[in-house]
Design a protein around this motif. Sequence first.
Motif, PDB file in Angstrom:
ATOM      1  N   LEU A   1      40.195 -34.709  32.452  1.00 38.04           N
ATOM      2  CA  LEU A   1      40.737 -35.959  32.978  1.00 38.04           C
ATOM      3  C   LEU A   1      39.634 -37.004  33.115  1.00 38.04           C
ATOM      4  CD1 LEU A   1      43.080 -34.487  35.729  1.00 38.04           C
ATOM      5  CD2 LEU A   1      43.789 -35.580  33.608  1.00 38.04           C
ATOM      6  N   TYR A   2      39.915 -38.222  32.602  1.00 32.56           N
ATOM      7  CA  TYR A   2      38.930 -39.293  32.616  1.00 32.56           C
ATOM      8  C   TYR A   2      39.592 -40.612  33.020  1.00 32.56           C
ATOM      9  CZ  TYR A   2      36.027 -36.046  29.922  1.00 32.56           C
ATOM     10  OH  TYR A   2      35.306 -34.956  29.516  1.00 32.56           O
ATOM     11  N   ALA A   3      38.775 -41.487  33.596  1.00 36.35           N
ATOM     12  CA  ALA A   3      39.252 -42.827  33.972  1.00 36.35           C
ATOM     13  C   ALA A   3      38.096 -43.810  33.861  1.00 36.35           C
ATOM     14  CB  ALA A   3      39.810 -42.822  35.395  1.00 36.35           C
ATOM     15  N   SER A   4      38.426 -45.093  33.790  1.00 32.54           N
ATOM     16  CA  SER A   4      37.386 -46.126  33.741  1.00 32.54           C
ATOM     17  C   SER A   4      36.875 -46.408  35.148  1.00 32.54           C
ATOM     18  CB  SER A   4      37.951 -47.411  33.134  1.00 32.54           C
ATOM     19  OG  SER A   4      38.896 -47.996  34.018  1.00 32.54           O
ATOM     20  N   PRO A   5      35.632 -46.859  35.274  1.00 31.30           N
ATOM     21  CA  PRO A   5      35.109 -47.213  36.599  1.00 31.30           C
ATOM     22  C   PRO A   5      35.954 -48.283  37.283  1.00 31.30           C
ATOM     23  CG  PRO A   5      33.342 -47.113  34.975  1.00 31.30           C
ATOM     24  CD  PRO A   5      34.619 -47.009  34.217  1.00 31.30           C
ATOM     25  N   GLU A   6      36.464 -49.232  36.498  1.00 26.74           N
ATOM     26  CA  GLU A   6      37.283 -50.311  37.064  1.00 26.74           C
ATOM     27  C   GLU A   6      38.585 -49.760  37.673  1.00 26.74           C
ATOM     28  OE1 GLU A   6      34.449 -51.700  34.147  1.00 26.74           O
ATOM     29  OE2 GLU A   6      36.071 -50.219  33.973  1.00 26.74           O
ATOM     30  N   TYR A   7      39.196 -48.819  36.970  1.00 25.87           N
ATOM     31  CA  TYR A   7      40.426 -48.230  37.498  1.00 25.87           C
ATOM     32  C   TYR A   7      40.151 -47.484  38.800  1.00 25.87           C
ATOM     33  CZ  TYR A   7      44.525 -45.314  38.097  1.00 25.87           C
ATOM     34  OH  TYR A   7      45.630 -44.700  38.636  1.00 25.87           O
ATOM     35  N   LEU A   8      39.080 -46.700  38.824  1.00 27.17           N
ATOM     36  CA  LEU A   8      38.768 -45.918  40.014  1.00 27.17           C
ATOM     37  C   LEU A   8      38.383 -46.817  41.186  1.00 27.17           C
ATOM     38  CD1 LEU A   8      36.789 -42.979  38.364  1.00 27.17           C
ATOM     39  CD2 LEU A   8      39.159 -42.978  39.159  1.00 27.17           C
ATOM     40  N   ALA A   9      37.694 -47.928  40.899  1.00 26.24           N
ATOM     41  CA  ALA A   9      37.319 -48.859  41.969  1.00 26.24           C
ATOM     42  C   ALA A   9      38.562 -49.487  42.603  1.00 26.24           C
ATOM     43  CB  ALA A   9      36.399 -49.936  41.426  1.00 26.24           C
TER      44      ALA A   9
ATOM     45  N   PRO B   1      39.877 -35.089  25.110  1.00 27.90           N
ATOM     46  CA  PRO B   1      38.909 -34.044  24.774  1.00 27.90           C
ATOM     47  C   PRO B   1      37.527 -34.424  25.283  1.00 27.90           C
ATOM     48  CG  PRO B   1      39.511 -35.321  22.832  1.00 27.90           C
ATOM     49  CD  PRO B   1      40.423 -35.761  23.917  1.00 27.90           C
ATOM     50  N   ASP B   2      36.754 -33.419  25.690  1.00 30.71           N
ATOM     51  CA  ASP B   2      35.479 -33.701  26.353  1.00 30.71           C
ATOM     52  C   ASP B   2      34.425 -34.333  25.451  1.00 30.71           C
ATOM     53  OD1 ASP B   2      34.803 -31.520  24.780  1.00 30.71           O
ATOM     54  OD2 ASP B   2      34.526 -30.140  26.448  1.00 30.71           O
ATOM     55  N   TYR B   3      34.628 -34.321  24.116  1.00 27.83           N
ATOM     56  CA  TYR B   3      33.605 -34.914  23.249  1.00 27.83           C
ATOM     57  C   TYR B   3      33.554 -36.439  23.347  1.00 27.83           C
ATOM     58  CZ  TYR B   3      37.638 -35.231  20.020  1.00 27.83           C
ATOM     59  OH  TYR B   3      38.865 -35.472  19.448  1.00 27.83           O
ATOM     60  N   VAL B   4      34.530 -37.062  24.003  1.00 26.17           N
ATOM     61  CA  VAL B   4      34.524 -38.527  24.080  1.00 26.17           C
ATOM     62  C   VAL B   4      33.409 -39.060  24.971  1.00 26.17           C
ATOM     63  CG1 VAL B   4      37.012 -38.639  23.706  1.00 26.17           C
ATOM     64  CG2 VAL B   4      36.125 -38.689  26.025  1.00 26.17           C
TER      65      VAL B   4
ATOM     66  N   PRO C   1      29.987 -43.285  27.515  1.00 23.94           N
ATOM     67  CA  PRO C   1      29.420 -42.765  28.768  1.00 23.94           C
ATOM     68  C   PRO C   1      29.922 -43.468  30.025  1.00 23.94           C
ATOM     69  CG  PRO C   1      27.805 -44.092  27.575  1.00 23.94           C
ATOM     70  CD  PRO C   1      28.964 -43.900  26.657  1.00 23.94           C
ATOM     71  N   SER C   2      30.520 -44.665  29.877  1.00 24.31           N
ATOM     72  CA  SER C   2      31.019 -45.355  31.067  1.00 24.31           C
ATOM     73  C   SER C   2      32.270 -44.684  31.623  1.00 24.31           C
ATOM     74  CB  SER C   2      31.329 -46.823  30.742  1.00 24.31           C
ATOM     75  OG  SER C   2      32.390 -46.917  29.802  1.00 24.31           O
TER      76      SER C   2
ATOM     77  N   LEU D   1      24.233 -35.223  29.526  1.00 20.19           N
ATOM     78  CA  LEU D   1      25.196 -36.022  30.282  1.00 20.19           C
ATOM     79  C   LEU D   1      25.787 -35.224  31.442  1.00 20.19           C
ATOM     80  CD1 LEU D   1      27.053 -37.818  27.357  1.00 20.19           C
ATOM     81  CD2 LEU D   1      25.621 -38.904  29.070  1.00 20.19           C
ATOM     82  N   GLU D   2      26.092 -33.947  31.195  1.00 21.08           N
ATOM     83  CA  GLU D   2      26.669 -33.125  32.253  1.00 21.08           C
ATOM     84  C   GLU D   2      25.650 -32.844  33.352  1.00 21.08           C
ATOM     85  OE1 GLU D   2      28.132 -29.745  30.139  1.00 21.08           O
ATOM     86  OE2 GLU D   2      30.036 -30.721  29.567  1.00 21.08           O
ATOM     87  N   ALA D   3      24.389 -32.659  32.959  1.00 19.41           N
ATOM     88  CA  ALA D   3      23.349 -32.453  33.962  1.00 19.41           C
ATOM     89  C   ALA D   3      23.160 -33.702  34.802  1.00 19.41           C
ATOM     90  CB  ALA D   3      22.039 -32.069  33.269  1.00 19.41           C
ATOM     91  N   ASP D   4      23.224 -34.867  34.155  1.00 19.90           N
ATOM     92  CA  ASP D   4      23.082 -36.126  34.893  1.00 19.90           C
ATOM     93  C   ASP D   4      24.251 -36.336  35.844  1.00 19.90           C
ATOM     94  OD1 ASP D   4      21.821 -38.793  35.262  1.00 19.90           O
ATOM     95  OD2 ASP D   4      23.688 -39.510  34.402  1.00 19.90           O
ATOM     96  N   ALA D   5      25.462 -35.989  35.385  1.00 20.02           N
ATOM     97  CA  ALA D   5      26.639 -36.132  36.250  1.00 20.02           C
ATOM     98  C   ALA D   5      26.555 -35.181  37.434  1.00 20.02           C
ATOM     99  CB  ALA D   5      27.902 -35.867  35.434  1.00 20.02           C
ATOM    100  N   ALA D   6      26.081 -33.964  37.202  1.00 21.58           N
ATOM    101  CA  ALA D   6      25.973 -32.983  38.287  1.00 21.58           C
ATOM    102  C   ALA D   6      24.944 -33.411  39.326  1.00 21.58           C
ATOM    103  CB  ALA D   6      25.592 -31.616  37.703  1.00 21.58           C
TER     104      ALA D   6
END
Length: 306
Positions: free
Chosen positions: A164-172, A239-242, A247-248, A298-303
Amino acid sequence: MDWDKLRIFHAVADAGSLTHAGDALHLSQSAVSRQIRTLEESLNTVLFHRHARGLILTEQGELLFDATRSMNKRIEAATARIRDSEEEVFGELRVTTTIGFGSLWLAPRLPKLYEKYPDLNIDLMLEERVLDLPMREADVAVRMKEPSQADLIRKKLMTIRMRLYASPEYLAQNGAPERIEDMARHRLICQNPRAAQVSAGMMLVQELLTYDIHSTLTVNNYFGVLQSVLSGLGIGVLPDYVIEDFPSVQRVLPNVESVEVPVFLAYPEELRQSKRIAAFRDFVQEEIFAHRQTRKALEADAASKV
């Protein structure tokens, strides 16, 4: 049976017109008509129904066209093998994969392949339908499941998951769901569960829909889902490859995901020695390796931000 007459018959059946077949074969309409008439006489049957709008195959013509179509595909495969140079990569390569993987992952990386092999001509066929490689509907495929045909060479490239993914603007504006039950307050963007797609994605969507989600947007491919997510319309199943190229986009509900989906590269056994196939295979494998390294970073940075 005269091979030249079969070649002319195939061209007429494929074009549905004596004139168009003649143009393709560089023959006059009368010459084409004469060859077809001679073939019909030799077989003692009628191959075409003639009418004002063109030609329609008879039942006997359909049988012969099935045979010439199969012959033509095998001749194309043999020609491809013969034309493959020992040192050069050139000519047409027909690649098939899903709309999502082809448009979001593969196509953006093709400039690197063209830079290395400028004389390569790629016909990229993006559709959810599985094309028949042994029947030469395509030369090479990238598929989201292991191919079932026994006469294919296959190589597992990687595994992916739907998340599941969303844009920063949507989440804000709408806040991030903390539990899966919170999805009832958000718009879900996904592929229609009834549409042709990877079964793992369909199962995840079906599970999410059990949580009384009132607003949905369904799209028939992941490219459309991504564009809707980037536009801030809601939370999308992707899919997670996106995340590598976008990255935003932020992942939500990190514990919610599909089962693993294997990604395979496959091509016919008869194209084992093809230089075009080898060039494409090596290119994809190199890009997959680079993709894995980027995804880990990217996953390490997110964690680290959690």
